[in-house]
Design an enzyme around this catalytic site. Structure first.
Site, PDB file in Angstrom:
ATOM      1  N   GLY A   1       1.191  -0.997   0.013  1.00  0.00           N
ATOM      2  CA  GLY A   1      -0.029   0.084  -0.225  1.00  0.00           C
ATOM      3  C   GLY A   1       1.101   1.332   0.254  1.00  0.00           C
ATOM      4  N   SER A   2       0.540   1.809   1.036  1.00  0.00           N
ATOM      5  CA  SER A   2       0.660   3.915   0.505  1.00  0.00           C
ATOM      6  C   SER A   2       3.315   3.954   0.948  1.00  0.00           C
ATOM      7  CB  SER A   2      -0.043   4.088   1.945  1.00  0.00           C
ATOM      8  OG  SER A   2       0.796   5.661   1.231  1.00  0.00           O
TER       9      SER A   2
END
Length: 597
Positions: free
Chosen positions: A66-67
């Protein structure tokens, strides 16, 4: 449980020694959106560790995912005492390692990070206690009854590096261009060593994700660089910040510096990066700006969806750069020559076959991206079956954002669609036999159910613009809103960049949208928005974003309906959602009104 300790060897990414109860999961974890930076609680409600607190425990996960802001969250946890005692990974993770390295530099605090490979990692399941010492991991059923104390590594910026430096690199490292550039080069070289790079390359532009406010540590880092005289060396854009800088007071955001306030420190963080010479862009979709890079251009971008779009759709070249490493590279204009900057690191590692599902609506691509990302893990997929589907740039944006939520890969290829896979043979290593995953309606339906966490059909808030809305999305929304008005009890809010908002205004798209009753928010994005933009009494959101449907239950504690843009507008008018899958996913009704895939 073994009666005697088990010892495993690995590769130390960050030196140190620590011990604690083992907190194990076989699913990667995004620290941003998945871990509360103030408490260390796992808030990703889709993750097996949801609700667990990691402080003082040895966290064992295959990798991050993810981020890019995971590095900032981990640094925040280290600074406030809620970090795990140590990290044990199956695969090296630059985002998490970078968070520890920056904490060493700014706070003189650290924790050991050890990579042990998948085979050894699988032996951790069911273990009770772990001790990390350098490159060694010791497992036991309970805490050993011996004399031992934790030792964190000290800043190692002076350690010799194997990276070849040119004259300017050496001058930066020697401090000839100031303290900020010197520290930045030290961090770049440590990351290059972790990545196995032996040289650096010139980059033409940067996009900074570290301007997201995760807590006091993120602001302190930026302000420290400003005090050291930091100035970027290449054109640099800024990601969404945590507030609408022009309107956060109007929107009701708490201005105070105390917890849980956000307005002033988040705005100050944006100002700090602009003081370093970055442009006032404040968008998570820099590919929508006039400055978007060209195919083959070597760049340094952070923000997971932007990285995936730049690599996959534009054909530019960037790693999935962690927060803080992005600004360090912008201060040096030099990046490690590794990963997706190299031809051979852009090849596919997985084949994904997508069957024809008949007519679909625009919820198909974010759902498919979310599903494929979970299949891919860290592998770059080549997706087959969409050669005649003609996905739009908005479809690819939505696909990429959802893909980057569940995958750690910085790139995807779609056969016959994305520029490097127009001829899919170009992204295949002909000496390799790649694993094959086949997408089917049942798997997509399972992912749809995962994204739809709402427990009832009522809708309080409709969330649009994650990633930021494009001009064409504004045009589509204006058509859907024309001559209609939203339900008085529903908030429909759209986040976008300032540049695109002005384009939409000039094109005349905003008239129908504003008349409909929408709220327009710039500078920030839904991953940072909370109350009072989301009314405190609201219990249920609806969104067309696969990314936000995943993160919202943990970030804002609300259930989510995920659906197409058209369904979102209908829900804004009626304050209700059907709660049913789209027709193209229902086995008895495949009649849609959109495109075939």
């Amino acid at each position: 449980m073994p009666s005697t300790p088990t010892c495993l060897q690995g590769r130390s990414l960050v030196e140190g020694a620590a011990e604690g109860t083992l907190l194990f999961a076989d699913v990667g974890l995004s620290f941003w959106g998945g871990v509360d930076p103030a408490t260390g609680e796992v808030i990703d409600r889709h993750h097996p560790l949801s609700g667990e607190r990691m402080a003082g425990r040895v966290l064992a996960i295959p990798s991050g995912r993810g981020s890019c802001t995971g590095s900032s969250v981990l640094m925040e946890l280290i600074s406030n005492g809620h970090a795990p005692a140590a990290l044990v990974l199956a695969e090296a993770d630059e985002i998490l390692a970078l968070g520890v390295l920056v904490a060493e530099v700014i706070f003189q605090r650290s924790l050991p990070v050890l990579c042990i490979g998948h085979e050894a990692f699988n032996r951790l399941r069911g273990q009770g206690f772990a001790r990390v010492e350098g490159n060694r991991l010791t497992l036991s059923g309970r805490r050993p009854n011996d004399q031992w104390r934790d030792t964190a590594s000290l800043p190692q910026s002076s350690l010799p590096s194997t990276v070849r430096l040119n004259e300017r690199d050496q001058a930066l490292l020697d401090g000839a261009h100031g303290k900020a550039a010197q520290v930045a080069m030290q961090i770049v070289l440590r990351m290059a060593d972790i990545q196995g790079a032996t040289e650096l390359l010139d980059i033409t532009q940067a996009h900074i994700d570290g301007c997201i406010y995760t807590g006091p540590a993120s602001l302190r880092f930026a302000e420290q660089l400003v005090q050291w005289g930091a100035k970027v060396c290449v054109p640099t854009t800024l990601n969404s910040i945590s507030v609408d800088q022009r309107r956060w007071r109007e929107l009701g955001v708490d201005p105070a510096l105390g917890e849980p306030a956000l307005g002033e420190p988040a705005s100050a963080l944006g100002d700090a990066y602009m003081a370093m010479g970055a442009q006032l862009s404040f968008t998570c979709a820099p590919y929508l700006l006039d400055t978007a890079p060209k195919a083959g251009e070597q760049i340094v971008w952070a923000e997971s969806n932007a990285v995936v779009y730049a690599n996959s759709v534009l054909g530019a070249r960037t790693q999935k750069y962690p927060d803080f490493l992005d600004i360090c590279i912008a201060l040096c204009a030099r990046a490690p020559l590794a990963g997706c900057h190299l031809d051979d690191q852009r090849k596919a590692g997985l084949i994904v076959e997508v069957p024809s599902l008949g007519p679909v609506d625009d919820s198909f691509y974010p759902l498919l991206g979310y599903h494929v990302g979970s299949l891919a893990g860290r592998r770059i997929p080549l997706i087959r079956g969409l050669e005649n589907a003609a996905p739009t740039l908005d479809d690819l944006k939505a696909f990429g954002a959802a893909f980057a939520t569940t995958s750690a890969a910085p790139l995807f290829h779609i056969a016959g669609v994305t520029p490097e896979a127009i001829d899919p043979e170009d992204v295949l290593d002909h000496d390799a036999v790649l694993p094959l995953e086949i997408v089917n309606a049942a798997g997509l339906l399972a992912s749809w159910r995962e994204l739809n966490s709402a427990r009832h059909g009522h809708v309080d808030v409709v969330s649009l613009g994650n990633p930021h809305f494009s001009l064409s999305e504004f045009a589509a929304l204006a058509q859907l809103c024309a001559g209609r008005g939203k339900h008085p009890d529903v908030v429909l809010a759209i986040t976008c960049g300032r540049a695109v908002l002005e384009q939409a205004r000039l094109a005349g798209h905003l008239d129908a949208i504003v008349a409909f009753g929408a709220t327009l928010v710039t500078d920030t994005c839904w991953c940072m928005l909370g109350e009072p933009v989301i009314p405190p009494a609201a219990t249920t959101l609806m969104t067309n974003s696969g990314k936000y449907a995943h993160y919202a239950p943990g970030l804002v504690g609300r259930g989510v309906h995920f659906a197409s843009l058209g369904d979102c507008v209908e829900a804004a008018c009626t304050a209700t959602a059907s709660g049913e899958p789209p027709l193209w996913l229902q086995p008895t009704a495949r009649k849609g009104t959109a495109r075939h895939v």
